[in-house]
Design an enzyme around this catalytic site. Structure first.
Site, PDB file in Angstrom:
ATOM      1  N   HIS A 102       0.827  -1.203   0.000  1.00 13.31           N
ATOM      2  CA  HIS A 102       0.000   0.000   0.000  1.00 13.31           C
ATOM      3  C   HIS A 102       0.865   1.259   0.000  1.00 13.31           C
ATOM      4  CE1 HIS A 102      -3.408  -2.566   0.557  1.00 13.31           C
ATOM      5  NE2 HIS A 102      -2.922  -3.039   1.698  1.00 13.31           N
ATOM      6  N   LEU A 103       1.916   1.252   0.810  1.00 14.91           N
ATOM      7  CA  LEU A 103       2.821   2.403   0.846  1.00 14.91           C
ATOM      8  C   LEU A 103       3.534   2.557  -0.494  1.00 14.91           C
ATOM      9  CD1 LEU A 103       4.118   4.688   2.470  1.00 14.91           C
ATOM     10  CD2 LEU A 103       5.832   3.040   3.268  1.00 14.91           C
ATOM     11  N   ALA A 104       3.819   1.442  -1.159  1.00 16.07           N
ATOM     12  CA  ALA A 104       4.561   1.472  -2.420  1.00 16.07           C
ATOM     13  C   ALA A 104       3.886   2.369  -3.451  1.00 16.07           C
ATOM     14  CB  ALA A 104       4.714   0.054  -2.972  1.00 16.07           C
ATOM     15  N   HIS A 126      -2.291  -0.447  -8.787  1.00 21.45           N
ATOM     16  CA  HIS A 126      -2.323   0.929  -8.284  1.00 21.45           C
ATOM     17  C   HIS A 126      -0.958   1.584  -8.447  1.00 21.45           C
ATOM     18  CE1 HIS A 126      -6.154   0.047  -6.176  1.00 21.45           C
ATOM     19  NE2 HIS A 126      -6.299   1.356  -6.182  1.00 21.45           N
ATOM     20  N   GLN A 158       1.634   4.775  -2.765  1.00 21.15           N
ATOM     21  CA  GLN A 158       1.514   6.132  -2.236  1.00 21.15           C
ATOM     22  C   GLN A 158       2.798   6.937  -2.418  1.00 21.15           C
ATOM     23  OE1 GLN A 158      -0.178   6.308   1.800  1.00 21.15           O
ATOM     24  NE2 GLN A 158      -1.024   4.280   1.479  1.00 21.15           N
TER      25      GLN A 158
END
Length: 353
Positions: free
Chosen positions: A297-299, A322, A301
């Site tokens: 998820h951080l990747a 994403h 963002q």
């Protein structure tokens, strides 16, 4: 003008949010077409509109296409201004997704930006407010980003009512190479037993918060206990804060974090609290066992910030659609090129500049 096909790749709201943020940074006007074309309910939804309205206010943009169901957006920024903004998303629209739409632009504001935002803090398909505070912002600090988010009240689906205050200051971003989890031990917190002795664990400690509103106090306790039990089986010590509140909306959730990896889950009607806790634990265990620098998820963002900072990299266990879409959008605005390499079962994503 830059024209963006809103159906490219992941084809959701994130593509639009990233495009608008980078339009504000570069001063380039954009036209986004086919917005959310392949979704069951295509076009802009209410929470997208609030994000775009906020971005337009902050950079004095001329904008058209801001209405529910709109499949086309025109956005022409002028200047990223500072100041104070009071935003009410309505119902449980995600506060963290609204912030995603403006945060990449705020280092370039003329002065600090102060926000009060009402909406959803812990809702499906978006980062939890705890994830934003303890993982996203912690990672962005390494790139020179200056910002803080303070939780005032939680808001769950469908009523929302959450309240967050945030402050972001102008800053100069710089490159950073996110390393493997083993090198981020400084982010793990030491657990101290009742007699003051540090508990031993094979691996680093995981911190978390299990929370509910308008539900019996045993619900967040059961979520936390289930998570702690599964983490211990996997060889990880943990300390999970248990919070029980009475507020505008009813709901529950749990977020776990250590270093640049996290896991979260939300309660649902009829879903046992133990399953909620285990889901969050399973998510972070999978990330830590992979040994990557950041979680999936951080990747995605981090992409626009890394491009703006230059000379940055990370490893991740899986490159999501994403992330790939965010890379594509970012490269439309900035003179950068991301490199993606497979190394030892991980994906290394890097950018020069």
């Amino acid at each position: 003008m830059i024209e963006i096909d809103g159906s490219y790749g992941e084809g959701g709201g994130q593509l639009v949010r990233t495009a608008v943020a980078l339009s504000a940074v570069t001063g380039k006007e954009i036209k986004v077409t086919n917005i959310r074309k392949n979704r069951p309910n295509p076009g802009l939804k209410q929470q997208h509109l609030k994000s775009l309205e906020t971005a337009a206010k902050i950079c004095g943009a001329q904008v058209s296409g801001l209405f529910p169901g709109s499949s086309e957006l025109f956005f022409s920024p002028i200047e990223i201004k500072g100041g104070k903004y009071d935003i009410d998303i309505g119902t449980a629209g995600s506060i963290t997704l609204l912030l995603q739409c403006i945060m990449p632009a705020l280092p370039f504001a003329k002065e600090k930006v102060e926000l009060t935002i009402r909406g959803g803090t812990d809702v499906a398909w978006s980062p939890t407010v705890d994830y934003l505070q303890h993982i996203t912002l912690r990672a962005l600090e390494q790139l020179g980003y200056v910002g803080s988010v303070t939780l005032r009240e939680r808001g769950y689906y469908p009523r929302g009512g959450g309240n967050v205050s945030a402050i972001f200051k102008p800053c100069k971003l710089h490159g950073f190479h996110f390393r493997k989890t083993e090198e981020n031990e400084k982010f793990g917190e030491k657990l101290v037993g009742e007699e003051g002795f540090e508990e031993e664990s094979q691996k680093r400690k995981i911190i978390g918060v299990s929370h509910t509103s308008n539900l019996p106090a045993h619900v967040p306790a059961r979520q936390a206990e289930a998570a702690e039990s599964l983490l211990l089986e996997a060889g990880y010590g943990s300390r999970i804060d248990v919070q029980s509140h009475e507020s505008f909306s009813t709901g529950s959730g749990i977020t776990l974090w250590t270093g640049y990896c996290g896991g979260s889950a939300l309660g649902e009607r009829g879903l046992p609290a133990e399953k909620v806790g285990r889901r969050a634990a399973e998510e972070i265990i999978a990330e830590l066992r992979a040994g990557a620098a950041v979680d999936m998820h951080l990747a995605d963002q981090l992409i626009p910030y890394m491009a703006l900072a230059g000379n940055s990299s990370y490893t991740v266990r899986e490159l999501t659609l994403h992330a790939a879409t965010n890379i594509w959008v970012t490269e439309q605005f900035l003179n950068v090129k991301f490199r993606i390499e497979e190394k030892e079962g991980l994906f290394e994503v890097s950018v020069d500049g």
